[in-house]
Design a protein around this motif. Structure first.
Motif, PDB file in Angstrom:
ATOM      1  N   ALA A 241     -19.315   5.123 -10.114  1.00 44.09           N
ATOM      2  CA  ALA A 241     -19.858   5.643  -8.853  1.00 44.09           C
ATOM      3  C   ALA A 241     -19.110   5.055  -7.658  1.00 44.09           C
ATOM      4  O   ALA A 241     -18.856   5.748  -6.667  1.00 44.09           O
ATOM      5  N   ILE A 242     -18.728   3.783  -7.758  1.00 48.71           N
ATOM      6  CA  ILE A 242     -17.948   3.151  -6.683  1.00 48.71           C
ATOM      7  C   ILE A 242     -16.603   3.849  -6.543  1.00 48.71           C
ATOM      8  O   ILE A 242     -16.147   4.154  -5.436  1.00 48.71           O
ATOM      9  N   ARG A 243     -15.966   4.126  -7.690  1.00 44.06           N
ATOM     10  CA  ARG A 243     -14.692   4.858  -7.643  1.00 44.06           C
ATOM     11  C   ARG A 243     -14.881   6.254  -7.063  1.00 44.06           C
ATOM     12  O   ARG A 243     -13.963   6.824  -6.470  1.00 44.06           O
ATOM     13  N   GLY A 244     -16.093   6.801  -7.246  1.00 42.55           N
ATOM     14  CA  GLY A 244     -16.383   8.136  -6.724  1.00 42.55           C
ATOM     15  C   GLY A 244     -16.720   8.153  -5.242  1.00 42.55           C
ATOM     16  O   GLY A 244     -16.906   9.220  -4.665  1.00 42.55           O
ATOM     17  N   GLY A 245     -16.819   6.948  -4.622  1.00 40.03           N
ATOM     18  CA  GLY A 245     -17.028   6.903  -3.179  1.00 40.03           C
ATOM     19  C   GLY A 245     -18.315   6.254  -2.713  1.00 40.03           C
ATOM     20  O   GLY A 245     -18.529   6.113  -1.511  1.00 40.03           O
ATOM     21  N   VAL A 246     -19.182   5.832  -3.640  1.00 40.24           N
ATOM     22  CA  VAL A 246     -20.433   5.181  -3.239  1.00 40.24           C
ATOM     23  C   VAL A 246     -20.129   3.764  -2.755  1.00 40.24           C
ATOM     24  O   VAL A 246     -19.301   3.058  -3.336  1.00 40.24           O
ATOM     25  N   ASN A 247     -20.791   3.335  -1.674  1.00 42.57           N
ATOM     26  CA  ASN A 247     -20.590   1.997  -1.139  1.00 42.57           C
ATOM     27  C   ASN A 247     -20.851   0.956  -2.235  1.00 42.57           C
ATOM     28  O   ASN A 247     -21.905   0.974  -2.868  1.00 42.57           O
ATOM     29  N   PRO A 248     -19.907   0.024  -2.474  1.00 42.24           N
ATOM     30  CA  PRO A 248     -20.061  -0.936  -3.578  1.00 42.24           C
ATOM     31  C   PRO A 248     -21.349  -1.746  -3.520  1.00 42.24           C
ATOM     32  O   PRO A 248     -22.007  -1.945  -4.545  1.00 42.24           O
ATOM     33  N   SER A 249     -21.729  -2.237  -2.338  1.00 39.55           N
ATOM     34  CA  SER A 249     -22.933  -3.068  -2.262  1.00 39.55           C
ATOM     35  C   SER A 249     -24.173  -2.267  -2.634  1.00 39.55           C
ATOM     36  O   SER A 249     -25.087  -2.771  -3.287  1.00 39.55           O
ATOM     37  N   ILE A 250     -24.214  -0.989  -2.240  1.00 41.33           N
ATOM     38  CA  ILE A 250     -25.339  -0.126  -2.603  1.00 41.33           C
ATOM     39  C   ILE A 250     -25.333   0.145  -4.102  1.00 41.33           C
ATOM     40  O   ILE A 250     -26.364   0.109  -4.766  1.00 41.33           O
ATOM     41  N   ALA A 251     -24.151   0.422  -4.651  1.00 44.33           N
ATOM     42  CA  ALA A 251     -24.043   0.724  -6.083  1.00 44.33           C
ATOM     43  C   ALA A 251     -24.471  -0.470  -6.935  1.00 44.33           C
ATOM     44  O   ALA A 251     -25.210  -0.310  -7.912  1.00 44.33           O
ATOM     45  N   VAL A 286     -23.077  10.055  -5.777  1.00 39.48           N
ATOM     46  CA  VAL A 286     -21.642  10.377  -5.685  1.00 39.48           C
ATOM     47  C   VAL A 286     -21.460  11.760  -5.085  1.00 39.48           C
ATOM     48  O   VAL A 286     -20.623  11.969  -4.199  1.00 39.48           O
ATOM     49  N   ARG A 287     -22.260  12.726  -5.568  1.00 41.36           N
ATOM     50  CA  ARG A 287     -22.157  14.095  -5.054  1.00 41.36           C
ATOM     51  C   ARG A 287     -22.442  14.139  -3.558  1.00 41.36           C
ATOM     52  O   ARG A 287     -21.735  14.804  -2.798  1.00 41.36           O
ATOM     53  N   GLN A 288     -23.488  13.422  -3.123  1.00 44.39           N
ATOM     54  CA  GLN A 288     -23.832  13.395  -1.705  1.00 44.39           C
ATOM     55  C   GLN A 288     -22.701  12.806  -0.872  1.00 44.39           C
ATOM     56  O   GLN A 288     -22.393  13.291   0.214  1.00 44.39           O
ATOM     57  N   GLN A 289     -22.065  11.740  -1.398  1.00 44.38           N
ATOM     58  CA  GLN A 289     -20.967  11.105  -0.676  1.00 44.38           C
ATOM     59  C   GLN A 289     -19.773  12.041  -0.555  1.00 44.38           C
ATOM     60  O   GLN A 289     -19.136  12.128   0.496  1.00 44.38           O
ATOM     61  N   LYS A 290     -19.470  12.745  -1.642  1.00 43.02           N
ATOM     62  CA  LYS A 290     -18.340  13.668  -1.620  1.00 43.02           C
ATOM     63  C   LYS A 290     -18.627  14.852  -0.686  1.00 43.02           C
ATOM     64  O   LYS A 290     -17.722  15.343  -0.004  1.00 43.02           O
ATOM     65  N   GLU A 291     -19.876  15.310  -0.684  1.00 49.64           N
ATOM     66  CA  GLU A 291     -20.254  16.414   0.209  1.00 49.64           C
ATOM     67  C   GLU A 291     -20.125  15.979   1.669  1.00 49.64           C
ATOM     68  O   GLU A 291     -19.633  16.734   2.511  1.00 49.64           O
ATOM     69  N   LYS A 292     -20.538  14.749   1.946  1.00 47.20           N
ATOM     70  CA  LYS A 292     -20.429  14.228   3.308  1.00 47.20           C
ATOM     71  C   LYS A 292     -18.969  14.148   3.734  1.00 47.20           C
ATOM     72  O   LYS A 292     -18.605  14.544   4.848  1.00 47.20           O
TER      73      LYS A 292
END
Length: 407
Positions: A241-251, A286-292
């Motif tokens: 998920a981090i590689r997919g764009g999610v903030n590491p601390s949140i992940a 991840v999907r939400q981050q990519k959509e953003k």
């Protein structure tokens, strides 16, 4: 084939025998026509609280698919409408937590006086499976439990790890490490997580009960084996998920919160269901981050296109076609991000360029208005004064660069 009320009641009784989840059926006039499971009137929340059924019925009319309703994060109902507008309500079920206090609150909220009242403890995935099966039999439409969970993403926010939970946990978190699953099993779903590919999980989560056969031996006890697999999988999915764009601390916080929930699982099925929820939660983020990011990318392209064509009339449909988008959707998303419409943004860009011409060129105000495709000189003057507080003529007098003045 149209089914009679007698046949439907027979079917629902069989489901109650298997799952022990109460079932109530209401007709289009919101009248109860079938009641299965709660024999005692004083222990039936739908008989004690008429608003409850009405609320769920109204929510069912908002979609063609089964809904999941979560109450106070601990109680759940499932419902759908058939083609005759009959509403089938399954539940309540108890999702877990502080059972005594939560149950007391539930009884008080729905007017149940009997202190002996209890309800079946189940997880949300099991309820979704019941809905999927009955919906297929009665409505002849195929929708599996994964799609039901995805369709009810917003309603499920109460039982998924909330954003404020993540924020609170980040203050006290420590990174969690664990051995990897087998390489073959890792590759099966990590790429899908990284890409935010929900369709992959819709197609493969059904195979989850076979997961034990896809990893190495982590423990002799089957339940402990599955628990270790879930821990390893959570850590790996977190990294993907981090590689997919999610903030590491949140992940990292999200993964550790799911590991804490894993500790509370009582059996194999609860572990499997938690694992499904965990994967869906990560892939949705991840999907939400990519959509953003995608939204931000095409809006920047839109702004760049406008800047390059300030000498032409603005045509939203033309910009949308260049981006391969619907013009209404583009207009809506642009305003959401920038706070102004595409047309107003274009006017602002033109006015800024016009202000520079007033300072540095000898072009007349009429020529500048025409150059930037304003409908008329007066229209240009009105827009300019609205932005800069003075007319173009006054602006020129106050800001004219002397080196460019006519000698």
């Amino acid at each position: 084939m149209k089914k009679s009320i007698e046949n439907i009641e027979f079917l629902l009784k069989r489901f109650y025998t298997l799952n022990e989840v109460p079932i109530h059926v209401y007709n289009s006039k919101n009248e109860m026509i079938i009641k299965i499971g709660e024999k005692d009137h004083n222990q039936d929340p739908f008989l004690k609280d008429e608003v409850l059924a009405k609320k769920i019925y109204e929510q069912s009319t908002e979609t063609l698919y089964p809904i999941l309703e979560i109450e106070e994060g601990s109680f759940a109902y499932g419902a759908f409408l058939d083609k005759q507008k009959r509403c089938y309500i399954f539940g309540p079920i108890f999702l877990g937590g502080s059972s005594i206090s939560k149950m007391n609150e539930y009884r008080k909220r729905h007017g149940i006086m009997d202190r002996e009242y209890v309800m079946k403890k189940k997880d949300i995935v099991s309820l979704a499976k019941i809905l999927s099966t009955v919906f297929f039999i009665l409505c002849d439409e195929m929708i599996d439990e994964k799609k039901i969970l995805l369709q009810n993403e917003k309603r499920l926010s109460e039982i998924m790890v909330a954003d404020n939970e993540i924020e609170q946990y980040q203050f006290e978190k420590t990174e969690y490490g664990m051995e990897h699953l087998s390489y073959q099993y890792e590759q099966r779903y990590l790429e899908a997580v990284e890409n935010g590919d929900i369709s992959f999980f819709e197609g493969t989560l059904i195979e989850e009960p076979n997961a034990l056969n896809k990893v190495g031996t982590l423990a002799k006890d089957s339940e402990k084996q599955l628990e270790y697999m879930c821990v390893s999988s959570t850590v790996l999915v977190c990294r993907a998920a981090i590689r997919g764009g999610v903030n590491p601390s949140i992940a990292y916080a999200l993964s550790e919160l799911y590991l804490q929930r894993l500790e509370k699982c009582k059996n194999v099925q609860e572990i499997l269901n938690l694992h499904q929820t965990m994967q869906l939660d990560f892939v949705m983020k991840v999907r939400q981050q990519k959509e953003k990011k995608r939204n931000e990318d095409y809006i920047e392209v839109c702004k760049d296109y406008i800047s390059q064509r300030i000498h032409y009339p603005i045509k939203i449909k033309e910009i949308a076609e260049k981006l391969g988008m619907n013009h209404s959707y583009l207009s809506k998303k642009f305003k959401e991000k920038e706070g102004i419409t595409i047309v107003q943004y274009s006017i602002n860009v033109k006015l800024q360029a016009a202000a520079n011409m007033l300072k540095y060129s000898e072009s007349s105000i009429a020529e500048i208005a025409d150059y930037f495709c304003f409908a008329s000189q007066s229209r240009f003057g009105d827009q300019f004064k609205k932005k800069y507080g003075v007319t173009p003529m006054v602006y020129r007098k106050e800001n004219k660069v002397i080196e460019f003045s006519t000698k």
